[in-house]
Write a protein that holds these residues in place. Structure first.
Motif, PDB file in Angstrom:
ATOM      1  N   CYS A 346       0.922  -1.103  -0.019  1.00 37.94           N
ATOM      2  CA  CYS A 346      -0.080   0.054  -0.041  1.00 37.94           C
ATOM      3  C   CYS A 346       0.953   1.302  -0.020  1.00 37.94           C
ATOM      4  O   CYS A 346       1.785   1.262   0.897  1.00 37.94           O
ATOM      5  N   ILE A 347       0.768   2.070  -1.039  1.00 39.12           N
ATOM      6  CA  ILE A 347       1.376   3.423  -1.087  1.00 39.12           C
ATOM      7  C   ILE A 347       0.410   4.296  -1.911  1.00 39.12           C
ATOM      8  O   ILE A 347      -0.432   4.082  -2.630  1.00 39.12           O
ATOM      9  N   GLY A 348       0.663   5.715  -0.948  1.00 41.68           N
ATOM     10  CA  GLY A 348      -0.123   6.650  -1.555  1.00 41.68           C
ATOM     11  C   GLY A 348       0.302   8.121  -1.429  1.00 41.68           C
ATOM     12  O   GLY A 348       1.351   8.265  -0.691  1.00 41.68           O
ATOM     13  N   THR A 349      -0.563   8.965  -1.674  1.00 43.48           N
ATOM     14  CA  THR A 349      -0.102  10.468  -1.561  1.00 43.48           C
ATOM     15  C   THR A 349      -1.455  11.039  -0.804  1.00 43.48           C
ATOM     16  O   THR A 349      -2.463  10.847  -1.479  1.00 43.48           O
ATOM     17  N   PHE A 350      -1.227  11.965   0.035  1.00 42.02           N
ATOM     18  CA  PHE A 350      -2.243  12.477   0.790  1.00 42.02           C
ATOM     19  C   PHE A 350      -2.637  14.055  -0.005  1.00 42.02           C
ATOM     20  O   PHE A 350      -3.663  14.390   0.173  1.00 42.02           O
ATOM     21  N   LEU A 351      -1.550  14.532  -0.769  1.00 40.99           N
ATOM     22  CA  LEU A 351      -2.029  15.658  -1.546  1.00 40.99           C
ATOM     23  C   LEU A 351      -1.369  15.187  -2.848  1.00 40.99           C
ATOM     24  O   LEU A 351      -0.474  14.582  -3.194  1.00 40.99           O
ATOM     25  N   PRO A 352      -1.840  15.651  -4.111  1.00 37.87           N
ATOM     26  CA  PRO A 352      -1.671  15.305  -5.572  1.00 37.87           C
ATOM     27  C   PRO A 352      -0.250  15.691  -5.657  1.00 37.87           C
ATOM     28  O   PRO A 352       0.455  16.828  -5.364  1.00 37.87           O
ATOM     29  N   GLY A 365       0.150   2.821  -7.836  1.00 34.73           N
ATOM     30  CA  GLY A 365       0.279   1.527  -7.891  1.00 34.73           C
ATOM     31  C   GLY A 365       1.443   0.865  -8.247  1.00 34.73           C
ATOM     32  O   GLY A 365       1.674  -0.334  -7.750  1.00 34.73           O
ATOM     33  N   ILE A 366       2.295   1.417  -9.125  1.00 43.17           N
ATOM     34  CA  ILE A 366       3.692   0.794  -9.271  1.00 43.17           C
ATOM     35  C   ILE A 366       4.321   0.795  -7.968  1.00 43.17           C
ATOM     36  O   ILE A 366       5.117  -0.272  -7.512  1.00 43.17           O
ATOM     37  N   ALA A 367       4.352   1.849  -7.121  1.00 41.76           N
ATOM     38  CA  ALA A 367       5.062   2.137  -5.889  1.00 41.76           C
ATOM     39  C   ALA A 367       4.239   0.897  -4.987  1.00 41.76           C
ATOM     40  O   ALA A 367       5.329   0.277  -4.061  1.00 41.76           O
ATOM     41  N   ALA A 368       3.059   0.767  -4.882  1.00 39.65           N
ATOM     42  CA  ALA A 368       2.611  -0.183  -4.305  1.00 39.65           C
ATOM     43  C   ALA A 368       3.229  -1.734  -4.459  1.00 39.65           C
ATOM     44  O   ALA A 368       3.375  -2.557  -3.293  1.00 39.65           O
TER      45      ALA A 368
END
Length: 465
Positions: A346-352, A365-368
């Motif tokens: 699970c990887i994400g960004t809380f701001l764009p 998705g690639i980072a996750a």
């Protein structure tokens, strides 16, 4: 036939008088069934006991087979260090199982040992076995479980059976595993309705020798029930591939909030109708097709991103038919991957950080799949089994205190008041039911101490599954 018999058994430390100190009397039926099972096992006078245990070394993408000549263990962690057991390993069989698995393309072997001591999932069956048979006259193969699919566990069981046959070992297979851990509100893990449902379905399948049902139990049901033995039973089923078995459920109890089942399986000769790998693979293929057909554009894009990168080491171009909001909106997004209902990344960004939401999903998705530090990179053979979630975040807003939070509705960002450390937790997560738990986990993720001053932010998500 070199698999002489198999037994599905639990491993509650409290069943031992040295640990239970009287409490073991509450599971007297389990004790009686355990003794009957291990008495039967010892009467076969096996060369080798093959034990699969959820508490042996366990890897997400690898079956660990204990190496070395011997091992010891005791119940010191349960305040009973005087209960000790020593065993000799069957090194030749362990090595051949690893070789057979390699030929079958299954990741398994003798590498990766972190703790050589016998685990309690192995010790407890041995404790009962030595009441009726000598541990000096039998060798042990100890095997951990994995996070891979039912079909791979089943195929690994076939490899175990094939290795035993090639060496002419007279082996008894012991599948160690408790059932649901969530049977009672006052139990150590609480209660969920899925707990008793899982135990009923699992014990019915064990008692009837219905291995295909065990292999196709609903994954979300199993996860919610917090079982620990099912993968042991999957491997055991593979060891009986193509063989008729006489099965019997010897007991089932759950007075402490954890399900304990004891079952026995005796071979009765070849039976081609009990070859379950092909129908299992077909069932898995059908489930995957149905799941993919239900994916919305957000989830389809996450899948495209991961599969393209893992297969070709390339970043996929954005599809031409994406909804306009994905191309003309900027937002933070998290992509999470699950394998057999277990988190796989699970990887994400809380701001764009990208020019559009679609590209945010693509790169996250690639980072996750490749850069989550908790997991190894996704392997090619895992791709058919992955499930994807995409969470699109609203802009985080500062709040004055915990009273403005709701763990079902809002995600949280906890930011240190002293520096840039921060921890983020998405909303509506299994097992995170209170604001205090939400804040505590977010602090841990940000490496922020419990009493350290913080600023709180909340956000909402639109979840795509």
């Amino acid at each position: 036939m070199t698999i002489l018999a198999s037994f599905a058994v639990p491993h509650p430390p409290i069943i031992l008088p040295e640990v239970g100190r009287g409490e073991e009397r509450k599971i007297a039926a389990t004790t009686a069934a355990y003794e009957a099972a291990m008495k039967q096992a010892a009467e076969f006078q096996p060369d080798t006991l093959i034990i699969t245990s959820p508490h042996a070394e366990m890897y997400l993408d690898y079956f660990h087979i204990a190496p070395g000549r011997e091992a010891q263990g005791n119940f010191a962690q349960f305040s009973a260090s005087q209960a000790e057991i020593s065993v000799q390993y069957d090194r030749d069989l362990a090595a051949l199982i690893a070789d057979e698995a390699e030929k079958a393309g299954i990741p398994a072997g003798l590498e990766g040992e972190r703790n050589p001591d016998l685990d309690h999932g192995t010790l407890i069956p041995l404790y009962f076995y030595r009441k009726f048979g000598s541990l000096e006259k039998v060798r042990i193969v100890r095997i951990g479980l994995s996070g891979m699919s039912p079909a791979i566990h089943y195929r690994f069981g076939q490899c175990i059976r094939d290795a035993a046959e090639k060496l002419g070992r007279r082996a008894v297979f012991i599948a160690s595993g408790d059932l649901s851990h969530k049977l009672k509100e006052d139990g150590p893990y609480g209660y969920v309705p899925e707990g008793p449902v899982f135990d009923r379905q699992c014990t019915e399948a064990l008692g009837q020798g219905d291995f295909f049902r065990l292999l196709t139990l609903d994954h979300s049901l199993c996860t919610r029930a917090a079982e620990c033995g099912l993968r042991s039973f999957w491997i055991m089923a593979g060891a009986w591939d193509g063989t008729a078995v006489r099965s019997r459920l010897l007991s089932y109890e759950g007075p402490f909030g954890v399900g304990y089942g004891v079952a026995s399986f005796l071979g009765e000769g070849p039976d081609p109708s009990r070859k379950f790998l092909r129908p299992l693979l077909e069932a898995e293929r059908k489930q995957r097709a149905e799941r993919i057909a239900q994916e919305d554009p957000y989830v389809k894009l996450a899948r495209l991103a991961v599969e393209t990168y893992i297969k070709n080491h390339e970043i996929a171009p954005l599809p031409a038919d994406l909804p306009s909001e994905m191309l003309h909106t900027r937002a933070g997004a998290f992509v999470s991957l699950h394998l057999q209902d277990q988190l796989r990344g699970c990887i994400g960004t809380f701001l764009p950080t990208q020019d559009c939401l679609a590209r945010e999903i693509l790169l996250n998705g690639i980072a996750a799949a490749t850069r989550d530090p908790r997991f190894p990179a996704v392997r090619l053979e895992e791709l058919p089994y992955l499930e994807y979630n995409v969470d699109v975040l609203s802009t985080p807003e500062p709040i004055s205190g915990p009273e403005e939070l709701d763990p079902r509705k809002y995600g949280i960002i906890v930011k240190s008041a002293q520096d840039e450390r921060r921890g983020l937790l998405l909303p509506d997560l299994d097992g995170v039911d209170t604001v205090d738990a939400q804040i505590s986990i977010a602090r841990q993720k940000g490496n922020i101490a419990a009493k350290e001053p913080v600023n709180l932010f909340r956000f909402q998500v639109v979840r795509h599954r």
